[in-house]
Design a protein around this motif. Sequence first.
Motif, PDB file in Angstrom:
ATOM      1  N   GLN A 156       2.706  -3.724  10.461  1.00  0.00           N
ATOM      2  CA  GLN A 156       3.192  -2.327  10.449  1.00  0.00           C
ATOM      3  C   GLN A 156       3.834  -1.993   9.104  1.00  0.00           C
ATOM      4  O   GLN A 156       3.556  -0.955   8.502  1.00  0.00           O
ATOM      5  CB  GLN A 156       4.283  -2.171  11.509  1.00  0.00           C
ATOM      6  CG  GLN A 156       3.855  -1.486  12.765  1.00  0.00           C
ATOM      7  CD  GLN A 156       5.038  -1.488  13.739  1.00  0.00           C
ATOM      8  OE1 GLN A 156       5.969  -2.298  13.630  1.00  0.00           O
ATOM      9  NE2 GLN A 156       4.993  -0.587  14.690  1.00  0.00           N
ATOM     10  N   ALA A 157       4.718  -2.877   8.657  1.00  0.00           N
ATOM     11  CA  ALA A 157       5.465  -2.623   7.422  1.00  0.00           C
ATOM     12  C   ALA A 157       4.502  -2.469   6.253  1.00  0.00           C
ATOM     13  O   ALA A 157       4.656  -1.557   5.424  1.00  0.00           O
ATOM     14  CB  ALA A 157       6.453  -3.757   7.165  1.00  0.00           C
ATOM     15  N   LEU A 158       3.499  -3.343   6.174  1.00  0.00           N
ATOM     16  CA  LEU A 158       2.578  -3.274   5.034  1.00  0.00           C
ATOM     17  C   LEU A 158       1.626  -2.079   5.162  1.00  0.00           C
ATOM     18  O   LEU A 158       1.255  -1.485   4.144  1.00  0.00           O
ATOM     19  CB  LEU A 158       1.814  -4.590   4.879  1.00  0.00           C
ATOM     20  CG  LEU A 158       2.697  -5.794   4.492  1.00  0.00           C
ATOM     21  CD1 LEU A 158       1.861  -7.042   4.278  1.00  0.00           C
ATOM     22  CD2 LEU A 158       3.522  -5.517   3.238  1.00  0.00           C
ATOM     23  N   ASP A 159       1.253  -1.717   6.392  1.00  0.00           N
ATOM     24  CA  ASP A 159       0.447  -0.497   6.577  1.00  0.00           C
ATOM     25  C   ASP A 159       1.242   0.719   6.104  1.00  0.00           C
ATOM     26  O   ASP A 159       0.717   1.595   5.404  1.00  0.00           O
ATOM     27  CB  ASP A 159       0.072  -0.311   8.060  1.00  0.00           C
ATOM     28  CG  ASP A 159      -1.048  -1.256   8.494  1.00  0.00           C
ATOM     29  OD1 ASP A 159      -1.714  -1.841   7.617  1.00  0.00           O
ATOM     30  OD2 ASP A 159      -1.240  -1.423   9.718  1.00  0.00           O
ATOM     31  N   ASP A 160       2.516   0.778   6.508  1.00  0.00           N
ATOM     32  CA  ASP A 160       3.364   1.917   6.110  1.00  0.00           C
ATOM     33  C   ASP A 160       3.573   1.940   4.600  1.00  0.00           C
ATOM     34  O   ASP A 160       3.584   3.001   3.972  1.00  0.00           O
ATOM     35  CB  ASP A 160       4.719   1.854   6.828  1.00  0.00           C
ATOM     36  CG  ASP A 160       4.586   2.135   8.314  1.00  0.00           C
ATOM     37  OD1 ASP A 160       3.471   2.512   8.744  1.00  0.00           O
ATOM     38  OD2 ASP A 160       5.582   1.977   9.054  1.00  0.00           O
ATOM     39  N   ALA A 161       3.752   0.741   4.021  1.00  0.00           N
ATOM     40  CA  ALA A 161       3.942   0.670   2.567  1.00  0.00           C
ATOM     41  C   ALA A 161       2.691   1.170   1.859  1.00  0.00           C
ATOM     42  O   ALA A 161       2.778   1.938   0.890  1.00  0.00           O
ATOM     43  CB  ALA A 161       4.250  -0.759   2.147  1.00  0.00           C
ATOM     44  N   GLN A 162       1.530   0.751   2.339  1.00  0.00           N
ATOM     45  CA  GLN A 162       0.261   1.170   1.727  1.00  0.00           C
ATOM     46  C   GLN A 162       0.160   2.705   1.746  1.00  0.00           C
ATOM     47  O   GLN A 162      -0.137   3.329   0.722  1.00  0.00           O
ATOM     48  CB  GLN A 162      -0.911   0.542   2.501  1.00  0.00           C
ATOM     49  CG  GLN A 162      -2.285   0.981   2.080  1.00  0.00           C
ATOM     50  CD  GLN A 162      -2.765   0.285   0.793  1.00  0.00           C
ATOM     51  OE1 GLN A 162      -2.210  -0.730   0.402  1.00  0.00           O
ATOM     52  NE2 GLN A 162      -3.748   0.863   0.129  1.00  0.00           N
ATOM     53  N   ALA A 163       0.464   3.297   2.919  1.00  0.00           N
ATOM     54  CA  ALA A 163       0.367   4.762   3.047  1.00  0.00           C
ATOM     55  C   ALA A 163       1.379   5.445   2.125  1.00  0.00           C
ATOM     56  O   ALA A 163       1.042   6.418   1.426  1.00  0.00           O
ATOM     57  CB  ALA A 163       0.600   5.167   4.497  1.00  0.00           C
ATOM     58  N   ALA A 164       2.610   4.932   2.112  1.00  0.00           N
ATOM     59  CA  ALA A 164       3.656   5.566   1.293  1.00  0.00           C
ATOM     60  C   ALA A 164       3.324   5.443  -0.191  1.00  0.00           C
ATOM     61  O   ALA A 164       3.541   6.386  -0.965  1.00  0.00           O
ATOM     62  CB  ALA A 164       5.008   4.928   1.592  1.00  0.00           C
ATOM     63  N   LEU A 165       2.809   4.297  -0.601  1.00  0.00           N
ATOM     64  CA  LEU A 165       2.476   4.106  -2.018  1.00  0.00           C
ATOM     65  C   LEU A 165       1.326   5.019  -2.430  1.00  0.00           C
ATOM     66  O   LEU A 165       1.356   5.621  -3.508  1.00  0.00           O
ATOM     67  CB  LEU A 165       2.093   2.642  -2.274  1.00  0.00           C
ATOM     68  CG  LEU A 165       3.266   1.653  -2.253  1.00  0.00           C
ATOM     69  CD1 LEU A 165       2.772   0.214  -2.179  1.00  0.00           C
ATOM     70  CD2 LEU A 165       4.132   1.827  -3.494  1.00  0.00           C
ATOM     71  N   GLU A 166       0.332   5.131  -1.559  1.00  0.00           N
ATOM     72  CA  GLU A 166      -0.804   6.004  -1.894  1.00  0.00           C
ATOM     73  C   GLU A 166      -0.364   7.465  -1.997  1.00  0.00           C
ATOM     74  O   GLU A 166      -0.880   8.216  -2.819  1.00  0.00           O
ATOM     75  CB  GLU A 166      -1.912   5.854  -0.841  1.00  0.00           C
ATOM     76  CG  GLU A 166      -2.711   4.570  -1.040  1.00  0.00           C
ATOM     77  CD  GLU A 166      -3.708   4.297   0.075  1.00  0.00           C
ATOM     78  OE1 GLU A 166      -3.692   5.012   1.094  1.00  0.00           O
ATOM     79  OE2 GLU A 166      -4.497   3.349  -0.075  1.00  0.00           O
ATOM     80  N   ALA A 167       0.616   7.843  -1.156  1.00  0.00           N
ATOM     81  CA  ALA A 167       1.086   9.238  -1.189  1.00  0.00           C
ATOM     82  C   ALA A 167       1.930   9.509  -2.435  1.00  0.00           C
ATOM     83  O   ALA A 167       1.891  10.605  -2.988  1.00  0.00           O
ATOM     84  CB  ALA A 167       1.898   9.533   0.068  1.00  0.00           C
TER      85      ALA A 167
END
Lengths: 303, 441
Positions: B425-436
């Motif tokens: 979850q944490a890495l999925d959220d990080a991926q989304a936040a970084l891409e945004a």
Amino acid sequence: MRKNRNNHALAASAFLAPSMVGFLLIAAIPFALSFAISFTSWSGIKGLELFSPSFWQSNFIGLENYSKILKSKEFWVSLLHVGQYMVLYIPLMLVSSLGIAMLLNKPRKGTAFFRLLFYIPVLTSWVAGAIIWKWVLDPQYGILNDILARIGISGPAWLQDAKWAMFGIVLASVWKDMGFYGLIFLGGLKNINPIYYEAAHLDGAGRFQSFLKITLPMLTPMVFFVLIISLINSFMLFPQVMIMTNAGPAGATQVIVERIYKYGFSYYKMGYASALSWLLFLIVFLFTYLQQKLQKKWVNYDA
Amino acid sequence: MLKKSTVILMVILMVLGLFAGCQAPAATETTEPVATDEAVAAQPAAPEAEEPITIDFMNFSANEGGLLTLGLMKDLFEKDNPNIKINIETFGYDTYATQLQTRVGGGDAPDCFELGLDAFPSYVDQSAVLSLDDLTAASTTDLSVLTEKSVQAFSLDGVKYGMPYSYSTVVLIYNKDLFDQAGVSYPTADWTWADADAAALKIKALGDDYYGLIQPISTYEFFKVVKQYNGGLLNDDNTAFTVNRAENVQALQRLVDNVQVTNICPSTEQRGSLDEWGMFKLGKTGMIVTGIWAFPSFTTDCAFAWDIAVEPGAETKATHYFANGLAVSADSKNAEAAYKWIEFLATSEQVAQLRIQLGWELPCATYQTAMDQYAKLTPPANRQAVFDSLDYVVPVPQIAQFSQMADILGAELEAAANGSKTPQQALDDAQAALEAAITLG
């Protein structure tokens, strides 16, 4: 007569000049410049050439910074954190500073000493104060959890726990500010004519009734002032966050000014940081305006 | 009533007084008097002697006990180059980035300055530093003493923008006394994390407040650990984030399990306000993964025997390489003289020896005598592990928005570490936040 008035104006200018020059150089001009910068993608690590057309050609991005901020989850989460801080801090600070003011209002032995004692945190720098509070709130060795343990409560991890970190910052902030606001309330209490209390006493009013019907209404101008100042200060929440949690744990204490600082000086996005500052200014302005409008309904100036 | 003339005079005096107070203070940290522009201009033109040039040099690494050493280096340089004066300005690491940015942004950049690997790509990206290739080509100094890795670290797209100044690595530091008490053999260079975690469990069993290992769960640690699992935070050409790939999740799972499941690593709550070094110094933690800059502090403060080993790996080995480099400002009017100074700091044998004699960081120049001197210093006895670590180094991701990336990912890693999110979850959220938040490439 007119000549005299002119002389007065000139004399006033003479005394105002040093602070006005300072204000212009370090507040008004940067304030205006930041507005211009907020429409650019300027990084802050290249010379700022606001009067050069080539600077604008390569850096002007219109309202992009503003629209990005308003669309970002981070901005709203940071605002929410500021809101959480206000909801906890303002009532706690009002109650504790008013309590201190009432305690110190009574002539007792050592009152002067206690007045000084409560005012010391106001004079302490935030760096020192925040470090003291990091110790106080330490989950293993901190004095607060030690006291709680003695009465059978297992204290939280405070600054290391995302649910409690903001409350830890609120505690430190109340400790730091209550002396200042207490002093304002004390001034207000000293101004209340004792005749009111005597009359109330003769009419059979108790202490609580006197407080509710005399003290509080007479203090409303002070409460109003304290509310405005503490609201603005809440939006400006920064040093305690940077030192005590650095916006953590897991972003739980991320707030607007901390974001402005990080975008400006860590992420090299000065344009974005300037736009954030202007949005913050608008929010503070709006809140202050609303309070000014609403004060007519509850602030009593008939001391 | 004041006379009009008196009032006007007062206004003028007050304003003048204010400006006098606002004048920039003279640099305080220079040992030599600085030649001002006026003083230089006022000197009689002597056809045979060149006018002395003053180079402003801003740095942070001398702040930690290196002021004296840097002063000696300056003296050596000025002796050989009488026409160049160096004005050293030193700031603490915490305030350095802000100080430098304000100077550069305000159009008053120092001629040359120090940059860490994290800030370096941002300065190159904004064309705030000069390409050094032409200056190097014009110089006769032999640059082959610099390791290839260090030169590469301060190059982008094949262009050199910085001279490597000093470097450090991260190693596994262990408490020998606790290993003896637990009856575990000391770590070696071929250990994997499975070996380290098993040893950590035995040390944890020594008592309730004992821990086996301190390994931070932060971006700086994580970008290296994922490489040990053949993962990575970015694709090969740094144009896309790959934060939530399976290898990275596996790497994070081990870090989190060490805190949440076996608890061989203390959680942030268990550490409280103690930092990682403070925790290790208490003498109840078996191992710590930390930088070689901890050596002086551990030598002074640890009341137990300790030594070091190359950091364990997983599928493969990967170690940190942190370096500080020296760059010339794109706005410098004396770029050649500034280059001469930074080239001297990076390549001089005297500088390298001074650094090691006076215990101030490792030079990137590989002079054998200086390296031999360094290897003989104890503790740690196995100082050779510092050099052995260099065989496995992975660089800090070279992207201009590295600080922002470190903050965004760091917050998600913290959430995984405290159990509020699963590693996936944490890495999925990080991926989304970084891409945004960050546009790459």
